[in-house]
Scaffold this motif. Sequence first.
Motif, PDB file in Angstrom:
ATOM      1  N   LEU A  66     -10.425  15.060 -17.541  1.00  0.00           N
ATOM      2  CA  LEU A  66     -11.411  15.047 -16.286  1.00  0.00           C
ATOM      3  C   LEU A  66     -13.043  15.433 -16.815  1.00  0.00           C
ATOM      4  O   LEU A  66     -13.805  14.579 -16.596  1.00  0.00           O
ATOM      5  CB  LEU A  66     -11.452  15.449 -15.113  1.00  0.00           C
ATOM      6  N   LEU A  84     -14.324  11.731 -18.850  1.00  0.00           N
ATOM      7  CA  LEU A  84     -13.827  10.300 -18.063  1.00  0.00           C
ATOM      8  C   LEU A  84     -14.958  10.664 -16.827  1.00  0.00           C
ATOM      9  O   LEU A  84     -15.836   9.320 -16.325  1.00  0.00           O
ATOM     10  CB  LEU A  84     -12.596  10.303 -17.708  1.00  0.00           C
ATOM     11  N   THR A  85     -15.179  11.598 -15.729  1.00  0.00           N
ATOM     12  CA  THR A  85     -15.424  11.989 -14.760  1.00  0.00           C
ATOM     13  C   THR A  85     -16.780  12.886 -15.030  1.00  0.00           C
ATOM     14  O   THR A  85     -17.174  13.328 -15.855  1.00  0.00           O
ATOM     15  CB  THR A  85     -14.441  12.009 -13.368  1.00  0.00           C
ATOM     16  N   LYS A  86     -16.882  12.623 -13.106  1.00  0.00           N
ATOM     17  CA  LYS A  86     -18.821  13.618 -13.908  1.00  0.00           C
ATOM     18  C   LYS A  86     -18.660  14.852 -12.644  1.00  0.00           C
ATOM     19  O   LYS A  86     -18.534  15.416 -11.420  1.00  0.00           O
ATOM     20  CB  LYS A  86     -19.540  13.172 -12.936  1.00  0.00           C
ATOM     21  N   PRO A  87     -16.978  15.859 -12.681  1.00  0.00           N
ATOM     22  CA  PRO A  87     -17.020  16.873 -12.492  1.00  0.00           C
ATOM     23  C   PRO A  87     -17.971  18.176 -12.428  1.00  0.00           C
ATOM     24  O   PRO A  87     -17.730  19.613 -12.110  1.00  0.00           O
ATOM     25  CB  PRO A  87     -16.080  17.796 -13.220  1.00  0.00           C
TER      26      PRO A  87
END
Lengths: 356, 356, 356
Positions: free
Chosen positions: A216, A219-222
């Motif tokens: 996460l 790959l994402t913007k947490p």
Amino acid sequence: MDFLSLFVKDFIIQLQSPTLGFLIGGMVIAALGSQLVIPESICTIIVFMLLTKIGLTGGIAIRNSNLTEMVLPVIFAATVGILVVFIARYTLAKLPKVKTVDAIATGGLFGAVSGSTMAAALTLLEEQKIGYEAWAGALYPFMDIPALVTAIVVANIYLNQKKRSKAAAVNSQEQPSTRQEYRDQQQGDSKVKIWPIIEESLQGPALSAMLLGLALGILTKPESVYESFYDPAFRGLLSILMLVMGMEAWSRIGELRKVAQWYVVYSVVAPFLHGLIAFGLGMIAHYTMNFSLGGVVVLAVIASSSSDISGPPTLRAGIPSANPSAYIGASTAVGTPIAIGLCIPFFIGLAQALGG
Amino acid sequence: MDFLSLFVKDFIIQLQSPTLGFLIGGMVIAALGSQLVIPESICTIIVFMLLTKIGLTGGIAIRNSNLTEMVLPVIFAATVGILVVFIARYTLAKLPKVKTVDAIATGGLFGAVSGSTMAAALTLLEEQKIGYEAWAGALYPFMDIPALVTAIVVANIYLNQKKRSKAAAVNSQEQPSTRQEYRDQQQGDSKVKIWPIIEESLQGPALSAMLLGLALGILTKPESVYESFYDPAFRGLLSILMLVMGMEAWSRIGELRKVAQWYVVYSVVAPFLHGLIAFGLGMIAHYTMNFSLGGVVVLAVIASSSSDISGPPTLRAGIPSANPSAYIGASTAVGTPIAIGLCIPFFIGLAQALGG
Amino acid sequence: MDFLSLFVKDFIIQLQSPTLGFLIGGMVIAALGSQLVIPESICTIIVFMLLTKIGLTGGIAIRNSNLTEMVLPVIFAATVGILVVFIARYTLAKLPKVKTVDAIATGGLFGAVSGSTMAAALTLLEEQKIGYEAWAGALYPFMDIPALVTAIVVANIYLNQKKRSKAAAVNSQEQPSTRQEYRDQQQGDSKVKIWPIIEESLQGPALSAMLLGLALGILTKPESVYESFYDPAFRGLLSILMLVMGMEAWSRIGELRKVAQWYVVYSVVAPFLHGLIAFGLGMIAHYTMNFSLGGVVVLAVIASSSSDISGPPTLRAGIPSANPSAYIGASTAVGTPIAIGLCIPFFIGLAQALGG
């Protein structure tokens, strides 16, 4: 005697840190017969949140890194992290009466990285005006996560072999065979079985959470939940878990009576050994890729350091049969003061001698 | 009528505070048949975190205090905290149909301290330019924690005596003996048994957590986890627990029907009585140690105040059989408005009369 | 092609948001056979905290609103929120093989409001210098909460009718009767039973917590706990719940194979339809009460938007039998990009055409 006073001073600071304070607090209240109980479901979610946070930290650092520039140091960091576990597996674990899983877990903690030890080194490098790459601190997760993953996988392989050699021993009494045949069969089996065990380790709650956080983070913007939730809660949740681990450690501290000296020897020697390996690999990067000498010191110091933060919750969930008195005691009570008080000045001196 | 309007205004502000708001909210949804359930494991960890925080607050305050300067006021604060519990034990508890554990728990809450009442007094002292020692606010934990510990210990001693007198009653029917013999035996037993009960109380989850926090606050440096975790989470976690206690209180509110008037009488008289005792002790420190008159007022006000924050979670965990409708109702609905609206101006006036 | 690229860009941003990231993460680790488990007691308290926060947000907004000024837009917002659920109940639910509870839950999510979609619209209105009432953003909870309450009540009525028509079917086989009689009896029963079901829905854990928060937000002053606890923890707790819902969704994603196209059609059409209804009602307020055209756009956009924040935890607790793959997939993967990328410019253009 300056070294000794530095060591003692750092030892006392360590004892007063919340991490070790709550650990010892847990041991004390267990010793006094407290009926305090932290529910298991709470421990589960705390471990989940801690490991997700460790993964997210690593993932965000990796996403923000320029990996092409870092490629060789990154490979060396991961190599050292993995190597440290195998060193413990084939040295500490072979010492008389030392339990193998405890030794592997201890290796995992010494392979993992202490953020505060690294921060101390970076501060000192700046004070001494020794240049290092801005991304050197981002090598952290590349050593930390491989070491912990390796420790859990190696421990599971060992436990599996033990279980099956017991089963085989029972079988062999029933159907007698030559010792050679039995050994062949076992080796054949263990070769076949390694991949399923790795898969199973990765599917376990500890590594699932950590690798999920890693993915996460990459790959994402947490960042919004990381900054508002996982990061601020981390130290507090860790303090509760350290208390629990202190209570657990108390009930198993007796196991260490006959082997404590080996852990002390290991904890004194290992930071230097691991640091020197990393220093040597770093010098290769220095000569081939122009990796700065300050960066080499950072690599050596994170190899010397042993985790007091990411390691304990990961190993508690990943290798539940290992004795926390052994691995946390070795790491935080001896390893960390050695790394901060002795290894940092040693490697800075070595770099200055080589650079000057 | 000015006093009454002040009282009513403060009463409404109390009702709107999150603490009392969630408590009443819990009672209302229980009355409306809500199926909302907070899992027991969650209550356990919330109580642990609240009590650890209360202990840490006290411990950090003690570590940062100059105890030699504060010695007499500190002793007086602890004395008043303990005394208040015994006053409730031998007045409120003796009133007709009042349950002894409820009375002891109520005494514990009135012995414990309300931070907001103290803050109101400090603000007023500053407005009236009455000087007080900078450390006067640090007297807080020295009254708060002894009162709560005493209440739990006294309640456990009472419950134990009750259990054993029941058992003795059964025995006495089997093996008849004179009443005198039985009483002697019971007294002998209860003397023998007090220390184990104190030990058991201290080992219980409530006092373990609080004393652990206290010890960690004094001996280690837990400020980083205190500021990032235990302190910010405190009011929110308390709101959840107050909701639970509201739901629990609703199911037991009927028990109060025949005794509610006694709690009202106690809650009106107690703040003045406790404040006057503390004021008198404070005057001893004023004449012997030059303790300021403003400091005497602070001591009197914290004695007048009753806890709406540290008390409820501690007593819920430490004296689970006590009825929260009784002790929280008495403390927050009557005692706190009396302390803020009437006792603060009364003791400031008294100090000005004595000082002028 | 500009519309499409905007849509794709927003779709990717959605995928990277922590909400959807953790949801997909949960699906992926479930697919990979992870043994990660979040204890049920943790899910319970997370849902409680999320729903209390949603209620508190609404309650505080209502307390701070001047309702007399807002009366007509408020009534229209609530009307649209309720209407959207019934539209889904009598369109999406009637499509072949679509499960009725899934359709009702999806309608609930599309009736509920997305704060980020609304924020995007407010930003665009300001950029285009279109005036709107300062309180227009406070219409949010008046649409959000009625939609979610309606969805839970309608789903419970449906499930109850289904259960009793099954029971009736069993009865009718035992005691044969004409079809007409049976239908009369069922209708009579269902009329009698609606109020108890509404009461039961309101007493359920989901709506209890939300309405408690709403009442506390309106009647008390919970700002201190709201700002220190419920609000900062919200997104983090939601990320954990989204992970759990992702794991749950994975095991039920197969159910969607034959109906996914209907959810896509609904998710494309519904934002425009709901927005147009709200726009029409808003124009009534424009002509009768001088409600600004910018305010009409806000009303239309919150009707177009579908909740990615308040909806999933509410529906998981309130309609546990609904399939999260259906309603979250429809809402966050299709509905939200449509609302942000297409509906906002559409309604701003419409307002400009009407106003110019």
